[in-house]
Write an enzyme that holds these catalytic residues in place. Structure first.
Site, PDB file in Angstrom:
ATOM      1  N   HIS A   1       0.835  -1.156   0.094  1.00 22.30           N
ATOM      2  CA  HIS A   1       0.052  -0.030   0.023  1.00 22.30           C
ATOM      3  C   HIS A   1       0.898   1.304  -0.001  1.00 22.30           C
ATOM      4  CE1 HIS A   1      -3.320  -2.717   1.262  1.00 22.30           C
ATOM      5  NE2 HIS A   1      -4.113  -1.798   0.643  1.00 22.30           N
TER       6      HIS A   1
ATOM      7  N   LYS B   1      -0.813   5.086   4.548  1.00 21.68           N
ATOM      8  CA  LYS B   1      -1.786   3.894   5.117  1.00 21.68           C
ATOM      9  C   LYS B   1      -1.262   3.691   6.630  1.00 21.68           C
ATOM     10  CE  LYS B   1      -4.010  -0.662   4.724  1.00 21.68           C
ATOM     11  NZ  LYS B   1      -5.394   0.330   4.921  1.00 21.68           N
TER      12      LYS B   1
END
Length: 236
Positions: free
Chosen positions: A131, A135
């Site tokens: 990600h 995040k």
């Protein structure tokens, strides 16, 4: 449909854009500095806030009789409290670690593959998720959901970050650039490797799924998942 948005970051803005395109109204944009929230104007709330804020956003919506869609991860230690409150108030909740329609199909493929692999002890499962660097939680909620789908159908007992234990699913989490989300599940033996992968190109799929879930929950009470929204429960 009048929508209240909890969290007005990148996801909140994308949800707003898609909701307006589908003919809905945004009646509240709740962020960290919001002092007053008018629940009476909302037909539904959509929460993509932060792990610290999600529990309060969800419980406040339920207490004010507003159905809520939550895509925030990292608050699930309090999930049982939310379930009890939802039952007590006859509220409506859809929580999903990932609202992407493609990812929810991927969840079903993952569970089906786990069933097929359950008696093949020569294969070891592992998982990788990638990600963007902003995040906050690791592993991702999507990775945890995938791991739970494997545990349900195999002899694996839990998941661990980078684990090498025989009964633990090892999950590797990487944070790179602006990657919206890539999840890979691998089964590997001495002779070969089986792999399934979902790669998001952007956040639009997550936002669209959340809006579709908000449309679906209108007039319902109870605790639901994207399996209900997509009628997947009737197909397995």
């Amino acid at each position: 449909m009048n929508i209240g948005l909890f969290g007005y970051g990148k996801m909140g803005k994308m949800i707003e854009q898609l909701a307006l395109q589908r003919g809905h109204n945004i009646v509240a944009k709740v962020d960290v500095d919001t002092k007053h929230i008018n629940f009476s104007e909302m037909d539904v709330a959509i929460d993509f806030s932060t792990p610290d804020a999600a529990f309060n956003n969800i419980t406040a919506s339920i207490k004010n009789s507003v159905p809520i869609i939550s895509g925030t991860t990292g608050w699930l230690a309090q999930y049982d409290q939310v379930v009890e409150l939802c039952k007590e108030k006859q509220g409506a909740l859809i929580y999903a670690s990932n609202f992407s329609l493609g990812v929810n199909i991927f969840f079903e493929l993952n569970a089906y593959l786990a069933k097929m692999m359950s008696n093949l002890e020569q294969y070891n499962v592992s998982m990788e998720e990638i990600h963007h660097t902003q995040k906050l939680d690791a592993p991702s909620g999507t990775a945890i959901t995938l791991a739970e789908g494997i545990i349900e159908h195999t002899t694996y007992q839990d998941w661990q970050m980078e684990s090498t234990g025989k009964h633990s699913i090892p999950i590797t989490s990487k944070r790179e650039g602006t990657v919206p989300g890539t999840h890979t599940v691998s089964y590997e033996s001495d002779v070969d490797k089986i792999e399934i992968k979902h790669e998001a190109h952007n956040r639009k799929g997550f936002a669209l799924g959340a809006v579709i879930a908000a449309e679906w929950i209108q007039g319902k009470t109870g605790i639901f998942s994207m399996r209900d929204v997509l009628n997947l429960s009737e197909r397995t």
